[in-house]
Scaffold this active site. Structure first.
Site, PDB file in Angstrom:
ATOM      1  N   ASP A  99       0.790  -1.232   0.000  1.00 34.69           N
ATOM      2  CA  ASP A  99       0.000   0.000   0.000  1.00 34.69           C
ATOM      3  C   ASP A  99       0.823   1.283   0.000  1.00 34.69           C
ATOM      4  OD1 ASP A  99      -2.604  -0.891  -0.354  1.00 34.69           O
ATOM      5  OD2 ASP A  99      -2.701  -1.594   1.723  1.00 34.69           O
ATOM      6  N   ASP A 159      -7.107  -3.599  -5.404  1.00 34.60           N
ATOM      7  CA  ASP A 159      -6.799  -2.313  -4.780  1.00 34.60           C
ATOM      8  C   ASP A 159      -5.456  -1.752  -5.247  1.00 34.60           C
ATOM      9  OD1 ASP A 159      -8.166  -4.344  -3.343  1.00 34.60           O
ATOM     10  OD2 ASP A 159      -8.191  -3.145  -1.518  1.00 34.60           O
ATOM     11  N   THR A 219     -12.392 -13.750  -2.797  1.00 33.25           N
ATOM     12  CA  THR A 219     -12.604 -12.460  -2.146  1.00 33.25           C
ATOM     13  C   THR A 219     -11.951 -12.458  -0.786  1.00 33.25           C
ATOM     14  OG1 THR A 219     -14.236 -10.733  -1.819  1.00 33.25           O
ATOM     15  CG2 THR A 219     -14.756 -12.883  -0.843  1.00 33.25           C
ATOM     16  N   SER A 347     -19.154 -12.109   6.515  1.00 38.25           N
ATOM     17  CA  SER A 347     -20.352 -12.787   6.020  1.00 38.25           C
ATOM     18  C   SER A 347     -20.094 -14.284   6.099  1.00 38.25           C
ATOM     19  CB  SER A 347     -20.644 -12.359   4.562  1.00 38.25           C
ATOM     20  OG  SER A 347     -19.908 -13.160   3.669  1.00 38.25           O
TER      21      SER A 347
END
Ligand code: GLY
Length: 384
Positions: A99, A159, A219, A347
């Protein structure tokens, strides 16, 4: 499908700018010399260290506010932050992932562009050097997470399209092509595998560490392996717009068109996306306002690059809804800019944990104020 043609224009821009300045000043007062953490708690950010992937976006918010107001209080604070980012990269403190663009573009590249800070430039080049050290020959991509070369972490994530502009910038700034070479290889690999035939995107994609062979997409922060995580889709939109700026490639343009088509085509009638496109109005799931802020910035970048007023007009209307429904207008309720974001939501079909659910987050705040600046100043020179 939302009816963009009949949506209201963003006539409240002057009041939005005024609220945004109040919110940045409020956060500066609350945080002192410290940083926003990635997400708020009860809509308030406590003072935090410069040790997450998101800290550059708090500095970026301050830089945008300097550009919007010309006030020295913002320039001074942003330059103090450059010292912290310089120390962070020199000491390699919490520098253990890809990042570097999120950290160093809106903080240090911006400080070089806006204030001529050589320290900002040097820090950003060091960050670019670290970023290219994560490049994996086997698979031709920048490894997102984990120790460099770790077999268990042989994957890219969408990303990272926001991290590679730092590399394009580094080549232009130093004249050394090694940065751009990695950026191009990573971009080409990413778009080949994360983009699906229906124009949705995988969050992450694994490769075989021995052969580099593409394996499968999974994911982390989306709802399911095969669903479209809203913010991932938005990183695809803005990331491809930025790649187009640096390369002019037809491929980047095509990815932009496709990712945007899917994103706009799957927004709920209430406009602000839920955290995954699996969910629609009535689902009771939280929204991710930050995904819309990111997508709007990508649309505005591309509108400038292609001279497309239609994209600007659509982005303007979407920003109006974002302002009306999510922007903070009373500093007693929050020291952030944008309510109703989701960092990660657990989830039954993902491996995330709940973090920053229905909260402000640092990048939502940043991309919201960037969008305000872009709408106020067509042709604005981005920090990315
Ligand atoms: N780049 C990490 C995220 O979007 O949550």
């Amino acid at each position: 499908m939302i009816d963009l043609k009949n949506m209201e224009p963003f006539v409240e821009l002057p009041e939005a700018l005024s609220h945004a300045e109040t919110q940045t000043l409020k956060a500066m007062e609350d945080l002192g010399g410290k940083f926003k953490p990635s997400a708020s708690t009860g809509n308030f950010y406590p003072p935090s260290e410069n040790d997450e992937w998101t800290n550059g976006m708090w500095t970026g918010e301050i830089n945008v506010m300097y550009e919007l107001t010309g006030k020295d209080i913002f320039r001074k604070k942003a330059l103090e932050h450059v010292d912290s980012f310089y120390d962070r990269i020199v000491s390699m403190s919490s520098i253990n992932n890809h990042d570097m663009g999120f950290l160093y573009s809106p903080s240090c590249v911006a400080a070089y562009l806006l204030y001529g800070s050589d320290k900002g430039r040097d820090a950003a080049i060091m960050a670019a050097d670290y970023l290219i050290s994560r490049f994996q020959e086997k698979g031709q991509f920048i490894q997102a997470w984990g120790p460099i070369g770790s077999r268990d972490h042989h994957r890219l994530i969408i990303d990272c399209l926001m991290n590679i502009p730092l590399l394009f910038w580094a080549t232009r700034t130093t004249g050394d092509e090694k940065y751009e070479k990695v950026a191009l290889a990573h971009f080409n690999t990413s778009i080949e595998y994360v983009l699906r035939p229906d124009d949705s995107t995988y969050h992450t994609y694994y490769f075989d560490p021995d052969t580099g062979k593409p394996l499968y997409g999974v994911t982390h922060q989306g709802n399911r392996n095969d669903s479209a995580w809203s913010r991932g889709q938005a990183w695809g939109i803005y990331g491809s717009a930025l790649a187009y700026r640096y390369t002019g490639s037809e491929k980047a343009l095509d990815v932009f068109d496709r990712t945007l088509r899917f994103f706009l085509g799957h927004l709920p009638q209430s406009v602000i996306p839920y955290w995954d496109f699996d969910f629609d109005d009535g689902s009771g799931e939280p929204r991710d306002s930050s995904a819309l802020a990111v997508a709007i910035c990508g649309m505005l970048e591309m509108s400038d690059l292609l001279n497309r007023p239609d994209l600007r007009s659509d982005a303007d209307k979407l920003l109006g809804v974002l302002y009306r429904t999510c922007a903070v207008k009373d500093p007693s309720l929050s020291n952030g800019q944008l309510l109703h974001g989701v960092y990660c939501k657990k989830s039954p079909t993902n491996d995330a944990r709940n973090r920053g659910v229905d909260e402000c987050n640092t990048w939502g705040d940043y991309f919201y104020v960037e969008a305000l600046k872009r709408i106020s100043t067509p042709g604005w020179k981005a920090y990315w």
